[in-house]
Design an enzyme around this catalytic site. Sequence first.
Site, PDB file in Angstrom:
ATOM      1  N   ASP A 133      14.631  78.042   9.150  1.00  0.00           N
ATOM      2  CA  ASP A 133      15.347  79.318   9.138  1.00  0.00           C
ATOM      3  C   ASP A 133      14.373  80.501   9.054  1.00  0.00           C
ATOM      4  OD1 ASP A 133      17.568  80.915   9.181  1.00  0.00           O
ATOM      5  OD2 ASP A 133      18.039  80.683   7.059  1.00  0.00           O
ATOM      6  N   GLY A 134      14.808  81.627   9.606  1.00  0.00           N
ATOM      7  CA  GLY A 134      14.018  82.858   9.479  1.00  0.00           C
ATOM      8  C   GLY A 134      13.396  83.343  10.784  1.00  0.00           C
ATOM      9  N   GLY A 160      14.885  84.791  13.347  1.00  0.00           N
ATOM     10  CA  GLY A 160      15.419  86.111  13.701  1.00  0.00           C
ATOM     11  C   GLY A 160      14.786  87.213  12.866  1.00  0.00           C
ATOM     12  N   TRP A 220      11.959  87.119  11.249  1.00  0.00           N
ATOM     13  CA  TRP A 220      10.528  87.213  11.575  1.00  0.00           C
ATOM     14  C   TRP A 220      10.346  88.175  12.755  1.00  0.00           C
ATOM     15  CZ3 TRP A 220       7.591  86.343  15.915  1.00  0.00           C
ATOM     16  CH2 TRP A 220       6.214  86.179  15.734  1.00  0.00           C
ATOM     17  N   HIS A 271      12.511  82.811  18.069  1.00  0.00           N
ATOM     18  CA  HIS A 271      12.735  81.389  18.370  1.00  0.00           C
ATOM     19  C   HIS A 271      11.537  80.807  19.122  1.00  0.00           C
ATOM     20  CE1 HIS A 271      16.666  81.570  16.686  1.00  0.00           C
ATOM     21  NE2 HIS A 271      17.167  82.372  17.611  1.00  0.00           N
ATOM     22  N   SER A 323      22.906  73.748  15.377  1.00  0.00           N
ATOM     23  CA  SER A 323      24.055  73.194  14.645  1.00  0.00           C
ATOM     24  C   SER A 323      25.337  73.348  15.456  1.00  0.00           C
ATOM     25  CB  SER A 323      24.206  73.913  13.301  1.00  0.00           C
ATOM     26  OG  SER A 323      24.737  75.206  13.509  1.00  0.00           O
ATOM     27  N   THR A 324      26.377  72.646  15.019  1.00  0.00           N
ATOM     28  CA  THR A 324      27.688  72.775  15.681  1.00  0.00           C
ATOM     29  C   THR A 324      28.176  74.226  15.574  1.00  0.00           C
ATOM     30  OG1 THR A 324      28.580  71.870  13.616  1.00  0.00           O
ATOM     31  CG2 THR A 324      28.527  70.386  15.479  1.00  0.00           C
ATOM     32  N   LEU A 337       5.381  58.398  13.918  1.00  0.00           N
ATOM     33  CA  LEU A 337       6.342  59.288  13.260  1.00  0.00           C
ATOM     34  C   LEU A 337       7.736  59.168  13.902  1.00  0.00           C
ATOM     35  CD1 LEU A 337       6.904  61.844  11.401  1.00  0.00           C
ATOM     36  CD2 LEU A 337       6.292  63.210  13.411  1.00  0.00           C
TER      37      LEU A 337
HETATM   38  C1  FPP Z   1      17.383  79.614  12.433  1.00  0.00           C
HETATM   39  O1  FPP Z   1      16.772  80.899  12.412  1.00  0.00           O
HETATM   40  C2  FPP Z   1      16.849  78.835  13.563  1.00  0.00           C
HETATM   41  C3  FPP Z   1      17.594  78.292  14.547  1.00  0.00           C
HETATM   42  C4  FPP Z   1      19.066  78.429  14.643  1.00  0.00           C
HETATM   43  C5  FPP Z   1      16.990  77.554  15.654  1.00  0.00           C
HETATM   44  C6  FPP Z   1      15.742  76.774  15.347  1.00  0.00           C
HETATM   45  C7  FPP Z   1      15.054  76.477  16.607  1.00  0.00           C
HETATM   46  C8  FPP Z   1      13.711  76.451  16.794  1.00  0.00           C
HETATM   47  C9  FPP Z   1      12.735  76.598  15.722  1.00  0.00           C
HETATM   48  C10 FPP Z   1      13.098  76.268  18.151  1.00  0.00           C
HETATM   49  C11 FPP Z   1      13.792  75.412  19.153  1.00  0.00           C
HETATM   50  C12 FPP Z   1      13.895  73.959  18.823  1.00  0.00           C
HETATM   51  C13 FPP Z   1      13.308  72.980  19.533  1.00  0.00           C
HETATM   52  C14 FPP Z   1      13.643  71.541  19.249  1.00  0.00           C
HETATM   53  C15 FPP Z   1      12.328  73.236  20.564  1.00  0.00           C
HETATM   54  P1  FPP Z   1      17.714  82.181  12.506  1.00  0.00           P
HETATM   55  O2  FPP Z   1      17.794  82.594  13.913  1.00  0.00           O
HETATM   56  O3  FPP Z   1      19.042  81.887  11.864  1.00  0.00           O
HETATM   57  O4  FPP Z   1      16.887  83.214  11.655  1.00  0.00           O
HETATM   58  P2  FPP Z   1      17.468  84.391  10.757  1.00  0.00           P
HETATM   59  O5  FPP Z   1      18.200  83.736   9.594  1.00  0.00           O
HETATM   60  O6  FPP Z   1      16.249  85.125  10.307  1.00  0.00           O
HETATM   61  O7  FPP Z   1      18.381  85.209  11.623  1.00  0.00           O
END
Ligand code: FPP
Length: 261
Positions: free
Chosen positions: A38-39, A41, A43, A55, A83-84, A149
């Site tokens: 998480d984080g 967005g 960042w 992302h 996620s769903t 792994l």
């Molecule tokens: C949450 O951060 C992150 C996600 C919903 C997506 C995670 C995906 C990746 C790290 C990259 C893609 C994955 C693969 C397998 C290549 P957020 O957007 O909710 O952040 P925020 O809470 O700061 O808004």
Amino acid sequence: MKRIDWAQLASLLKARRFSREEPPAPEKRPRHIAFIMDGNGRWAQKRGLPRSAGHAAGTEALRAIIRACDDLKIEYMSIYAFSTENWNRPVDEVSTLMNLILRYFVSEIDELDEKGVRIRILGDMRAFPIEQRQALEQAQVRTAHNDGLKLNIALNYGGRAELVRAAQKLGEQCARGETQPDAIDADAISAQLYTAGQPDVDLLIRTGGEERLSNFLLWQTWYAEIIFDSTYWPDFDRARLIHDLNIFASRDRRFGRVKRA
Ligand code: FPP
């Protein structure tokens, strides 16, 4: 003479000390680590960039953490990639994530396979565009016999949906007379989950500072240690992972028992 900025110096020294941390001994490391990445967005927002840039940076961090887990001989790693509930994000953000996922599988599969990484997708892949689905299925098939792994990638995954699916499968088995309701125990439920055959999660790390499970591996985290790390995922690196592994190693895991004198 230039004055010393003590606050800056302290933070530099802290960072140096932190990056020199040694990982805990192998027997003190978790067998199964799960990450809520998480984080991304926030960042990006902090840098005046679009969320998609977060992302993309998060994908780079993921590459480094997979390498680190492989290097540290972690047996199982689970990541929450989509996620769903993530379908409810703006259309362009969903499409960015879909493209990153596809690009990731296309560009990384050779290296992952070479390292002996075994990929398992957790979640219902039927909802994904055909190109993504094919790439995910190929990645699973290609790495199915690897013994390095074990990398679980949760995509269109929800902990509740996974439990509903398991209950339906067990209900069908009962209806076919293959099992009886009173023969259903915890092992029978575990065997119907996407993680069937794998150990439960020992350590769950959620980056980004929020403190909740967000429907991730609800069954498998029953006795997991949880670390809510304030680092935004794109900044999460090997040094920070080692730092969190040391916190894990210092915890007293009692699984509901009392502490021995
Ligand atoms: C949450 O951060 C992150 C996600 C919903 C997506 C995670 C995906 C990746 C790290 C990259 C893609 C994955 C693969 C397998 C290549 P957020 O957007 O909710 O952040 P925020 O809470 O700061 O808004």
